[in-house]
Motif scaffolding. Sequence first.
Motif: not given
Length: 62
Positions: A10-12, A15, A54, A56-62
């Motif tokens: 997951s995004a968390g 991070q 980074n 994958e995090l960017t992809t999940k936050q969009q």
Amino acid sequence: MKKADIKNLSAGDIQNKLAEVKAELTKLKLAHKISPIENPIQIKDLRKTIARLNTELTTKQQ
């Protein structure tokens, strides 16, 4: 970490893992400056892992 492993997080979690890997990279760089580490390719692999996280995090936050 492999890309498939990162996609399942997951995004968390991404991070948290990103903070861990960045700390490990800093530690390895410092150790390498003091005395050469046994496997300097680890530094390169950690940088690639940070880039994957980074991305994958960017992809999940969009």
